[in-house]
Design a protein around this motif. Structure first.
Motif, PDB file in Angstrom:
ATOM      1  N   ARG A  98       0.849  -1.185   0.000  1.00 43.46           N
ATOM      2  CA  ARG A  98       0.000   0.000   0.000  1.00 43.46           C
ATOM      3  C   ARG A  98       0.887   1.238   0.000  1.00 43.46           C
ATOM      4  NH1 ARG A  98      -4.884   2.325   2.928  1.00 43.46           N
ATOM      5  NH2 ARG A  98      -4.343   4.527   3.073  1.00 43.46           N
ATOM      6  N   PHE A  99       0.662   2.111  -0.961  1.00 43.83           N
ATOM      7  CA  PHE A  99       1.382   3.385  -0.973  1.00 43.83           C
ATOM      8  C   PHE A  99       0.945   4.207   0.236  1.00 43.83           C
ATOM      9  CE2 PHE A  99       3.533   7.049  -2.456  1.00 43.83           C
ATOM     10  CZ  PHE A  99       2.710   8.131  -2.162  1.00 43.83           C
ATOM     11  N   THR A 100       1.911   4.854   0.883  1.00 45.31           N
ATOM     12  CA  THR A 100       1.584   5.717   2.006  1.00 45.31           C
ATOM     13  C   THR A 100       2.599   6.837   2.135  1.00 45.31           C
ATOM     14  OG1 THR A 100       1.204   5.807   4.406  1.00 45.31           O
ATOM     15  CG2 THR A 100       2.846   4.228   3.636  1.00 45.31           C
ATOM     16  N   VAL A 101       2.149   7.965   2.629  1.00 37.23           N
ATOM     17  CA  VAL A 101       3.060   9.093   2.874  1.00 37.23           C
ATOM     18  C   VAL A 101       3.581   9.073   4.308  1.00 37.23           C
ATOM     19  CG1 VAL A 101       1.998  10.509   1.096  1.00 37.23           C
ATOM     20  CG2 VAL A 101       1.181  10.664   3.471  1.00 37.23           C
ATOM     21  N   PHE A 102       3.047   8.154   5.104  1.00 41.60           N
ATOM     22  CA  PHE A 102       3.397   8.089   6.525  1.00 41.60           C
ATOM     23  C   PHE A 102       4.516   7.080   6.753  1.00 41.60           C
ATOM     24  CE2 PHE A 102       0.074  10.834   7.592  1.00 41.60           C
ATOM     25  CZ  PHE A 102      -1.067  10.467   6.881  1.00 41.60           C
ATOM     26  N   ASN A 103       5.628   7.525   7.279  1.00 43.96           N
ATOM     27  CA  ASN A 103       6.775   6.641   7.450  1.00 43.96           C
ATOM     28  C   ASN A 103       6.519   5.521   8.450  1.00 43.96           C
ATOM     29  OD1 ASN A 103       8.662   7.641   5.647  1.00 43.96           O
ATOM     30  ND2 ASN A 103       9.388   9.202   7.064  1.00 43.96           N
ATOM     31  N   ALA A 104       5.831   5.827   9.538  1.00 43.72           N
ATOM     32  CA  ALA A 104       5.714   4.857  10.626  1.00 43.72           C
ATOM     33  C   ALA A 104       4.403   4.084  10.616  1.00 43.72           C
ATOM     34  CB  ALA A 104       5.881   5.559  11.959  1.00 43.72           C
ATOM     35  N   ARG A 105       3.568   4.330   9.638  1.00 50.09           N
ATOM     36  CA  ARG A 105       2.242   3.720   9.616  1.00 50.09           C
ATOM     37  C   ARG A 105       2.307   2.323   8.998  1.00 50.09           C
ATOM     38  NH1 ARG A 105      -3.142   5.748   8.795  1.00 50.09           N
ATOM     39  NH2 ARG A 105      -4.481   3.963   9.247  1.00 50.09           N
ATOM     40  N   TYR A 106       1.677   1.345   9.671  1.00 54.26           N
ATOM     41  CA  TYR A 106       1.492   0.029   9.056  1.00 54.26           C
ATOM     42  C   TYR A 106      -0.004  -0.256   9.036  1.00 54.26           C
ATOM     43  CZ  TYR A 106       1.999  -0.916  14.065  1.00 54.26           C
ATOM     44  OH  TYR A 106       1.919  -0.857  15.431  1.00 54.26           O
ATOM     45  N   TYR A 107      -0.375  -1.274   8.279  1.00 52.03           N
ATOM     46  CA  TYR A 107      -1.792  -1.534   8.006  1.00 52.03           C
ATOM     47  C   TYR A 107      -2.096  -2.997   8.290  1.00 52.03           C
ATOM     48  CZ  TYR A 107      -1.211   2.984   5.871  1.00 52.03           C
ATOM     49  OH  TYR A 107      -0.919   4.305   5.676  1.00 52.03           O
ATOM     50  N   ARG A 108      -3.241  -3.233   8.894  1.00 53.97           N
ATOM     51  CA  ARG A 108      -3.542  -4.571   9.416  1.00 53.97           C
ATOM     52  C   ARG A 108      -4.771  -5.229   8.826  1.00 53.97           C
ATOM     53  NH1 ARG A 108      -3.465  -3.027  15.653  1.00 53.97           N
ATOM     54  NH2 ARG A 108      -3.986  -0.981  14.812  1.00 53.97           N
ATOM     55  N   THR A 109      -5.435  -4.572   7.890  1.00 52.09           N
ATOM     56  CA  THR A 109      -6.622  -5.186   7.301  1.00 52.09           C
ATOM     57  C   THR A 109      -6.465  -5.317   5.794  1.00 52.09           C
ATOM     58  OG1 THR A 109      -7.794  -3.117   6.952  1.00 52.09           O
ATOM     59  CG2 THR A 109      -8.056  -4.174   9.099  1.00 52.09           C
ATOM     60  N   ARG A 110      -7.145  -6.297   5.221  1.00 52.57           N
ATOM     61  CA  ARG A 110      -7.042  -6.552   3.785  1.00 52.57           C
ATOM     62  C   ARG A 110      -7.445  -5.336   2.965  1.00 52.57           C
ATOM     63  NH1 ARG A 110     -11.038 -11.209   2.969  1.00 52.57           N
ATOM     64  NH2 ARG A 110     -12.054 -10.024   4.602  1.00 52.57           N
ATOM     65  N   ASP A 111      -8.503  -4.667   3.378  1.00 52.03           N
ATOM     66  CA  ASP A 111      -9.042  -3.557   2.592  1.00 52.03           C
ATOM     67  C   ASP A 111      -8.092  -2.369   2.497  1.00 52.03           C
ATOM     68  OD1 ASP A 111     -12.503  -4.012   3.703  1.00 52.03           O
ATOM     69  OD2 ASP A 111     -11.260  -5.079   2.240  1.00 52.03           O
ATOM     70  N   GLU A 112      -7.099  -2.326   3.379  1.00 53.16           N
ATOM     71  CA  GLU A 112      -6.168  -1.198   3.356  1.00 53.16           C
ATOM     72  C   GLU A 112      -5.051  -1.364   2.330  1.00 53.16           C
ATOM     73  OE1 GLU A 112      -5.481  -1.415   7.742  1.00 53.16           O
ATOM     74  OE2 GLU A 112      -5.924   0.726   7.674  1.00 53.16           O
ATOM     75  N   TYR A 113      -4.961  -2.527   1.717  1.00 54.80           N
ATOM     76  CA  TYR A 113      -3.887  -2.787   0.759  1.00 54.80           C
ATOM     77  C   TYR A 113      -4.407  -2.704  -0.673  1.00 54.80           C
ATOM     78  CZ  TYR A 113      -0.804  -4.077   4.537  1.00 54.80           C
ATOM     79  OH  TYR A 113      -0.022  -4.033   5.663  1.00 54.80           O
ATOM     80  N   ASP A 114      -3.546  -2.207  -1.545  1.00 50.18           N
ATOM     81  CA  ASP A 114      -3.923  -1.973  -2.944  1.00 50.18           C
ATOM     82  C   ASP A 114      -3.405  -3.044  -3.893  1.00 50.18           C
ATOM     83  OD1 ASP A 114      -3.060   1.330  -2.081  1.00 50.18           O
ATOM     84  OD2 ASP A 114      -5.112   0.577  -2.321  1.00 50.18           O
ATOM     85  N   TYR A 115      -2.301  -3.663  -3.552  1.00 52.03           N
ATOM     86  CA  TYR A 115      -1.661  -4.611  -4.458  1.00 52.03           C
ATOM     87  C   TYR A 115      -1.365  -5.917  -3.726  1.00 52.03           C
ATOM     88  CZ  TYR A 115      -0.892  -0.265  -6.961  1.00 52.03           C
ATOM     89  OH  TYR A 115      -1.078   0.952  -7.577  1.00 52.03           O
ATOM     90  N   TRP A 116      -1.529  -7.013  -4.480  1.00 54.64           N
ATOM     91  CA  TRP A 116      -1.348  -8.351  -3.908  1.00 54.64           C
ATOM     92  C   TRP A 116      -0.513  -9.224  -4.831  1.00 54.64           C
ATOM     93  CZ3 TRP A 116      -3.321  -9.743   0.850  1.00 54.64           C
ATOM     94  CH2 TRP A 116      -4.203  -8.833   1.443  1.00 54.64           C
ATOM     95  N   GLY A 117       0.240 -10.125  -4.218  1.00 54.80           N
ATOM     96  CA  GLY A 117       0.930 -11.137  -4.991  1.00 54.80           C
ATOM     97  C   GLY A 117       0.021 -12.327  -5.248  1.00 54.80           C
ATOM     98  N   GLN A 118       0.581 -13.332  -5.909  1.00 52.22           N
ATOM     99  CA  GLN A 118      -0.213 -14.498  -6.299  1.00 52.22           C
ATOM    100  C   GLN A 118      -0.245 -15.560  -5.210  1.00 52.22           C
ATOM    101  OE1 GLN A 118       2.912 -14.106  -7.063  1.00 52.22           O
ATOM    102  NE2 GLN A 118       3.821 -16.094  -6.593  1.00 52.22           N
ATOM    103  N   GLY A 119       0.610 -15.426  -4.212  1.00 55.27           N
ATOM    104  CA  GLY A 119       0.613 -16.357  -3.093  1.00 55.27           C
ATOM    105  C   GLY A 119       1.630 -17.464  -3.232  1.00 55.27           C
ATOM    106  N   THR A 120       2.080 -17.975  -2.091  1.00 60.20           N
ATOM    107  CA  THR A 120       2.998 -19.107  -2.058  1.00 60.20           C
ATOM    108  C   THR A 120       2.532 -20.067  -0.962  1.00 60.20           C
ATOM    109  OG1 THR A 120       5.332 -19.764  -1.925  1.00 60.20           O
ATOM    110  CG2 THR A 120       4.646 -17.974  -0.484  1.00 60.20           C
ATOM    111  N   GLN A 121       2.514 -21.355  -1.288  1.00 57.74           N
ATOM    112  CA  GLN A 121       1.982 -22.355  -0.364  1.00 57.74           C
ATOM    113  C   GLN A 121       3.014 -22.721   0.691  1.00 57.74           C
ATOM    114  OE1 GLN A 121      -1.182 -24.058  -0.302  1.00 57.74           O
ATOM    115  NE2 GLN A 121      -0.395 -24.767   1.665  1.00 57.74           N
ATOM    116  N   VAL A 122       2.570 -22.723   1.934  1.00 60.21           N
ATOM    117  CA  VAL A 122       3.379 -23.206   3.050  1.00 60.21           C
ATOM    118  C   VAL A 122       2.631 -24.367   3.691  1.00 60.21           C
ATOM    119  CG1 VAL A 122       4.284 -22.678   5.346  1.00 60.21           C
ATOM    120  CG2 VAL A 122       4.501 -21.004   3.488  1.00 60.21           C
TER     121      VAL A 122
END
Length: 126
Positions: A98-122
């Motif tokens: 997720r693009f952000t202008v805030f250096n110290a901000r992190y995000y904890r919910t799915r809806d707050e993210y804009d881009y996703w990878g395809q996933g890797t199985q563990v």
């Protein structure tokens, strides 16, 4: 636009370790907050860990003390070091940005993210 590619998943025995990597395209990786989520069949995608632009970190209670998130802006990569793995850690792991202008901000919910990878199985065997 950011493209994310995860790697490092696989099969490991309980108690073992894996390190996931997420490589991001583009030259502005340092302006993105990053996160890791995981999903098992029939369940919602759940938060695992997040890291801010300035490398502040946050963890889900279920992984705290076992997983470590980090980032290398020079390599456009975020990592998830997973130790003391348990069978309940079995899932597809996804990287998010997720693009952000805030250096110290992190995000904890799915809806707050804009881009996703395809996933890797563990998969963690007992």
């Amino acid at each position: 636009q950011v493209q994310l590619v995860e790697s490092g998943g696989g099969l490991v025995q309980a108690g073992g370790s894996l390190r996931l990597s997420c490589a991001a395209s583009g030259r502005t990786f340092s302006t993105y907050a990053m996160g890791w989520f995981r999903q098992t069949p029939g369940k919602e995608r759940e938060f695992v860990s997040a890291i801010s632009r300035s490398s502040s970190t946050y963890y889900a209670d279920s992984v705290k003390g076992r997983f470590t998130i980090s980032r290398d802006n020079a390599k456009n990569t975020v990592y998830l070091q997973m130790n003391s793995l348990k069978p309940e850690d079995t899932a597809v792991y996804y990287c998010a940005a997720r693009f952000t202008v805030f250096n110290a901000r992190y995000y904890r919910t799915r809806d707050e993210y804009d881009y996703w990878g395809q996933g890797t199985q563990v998969t963690v065997s007992s």
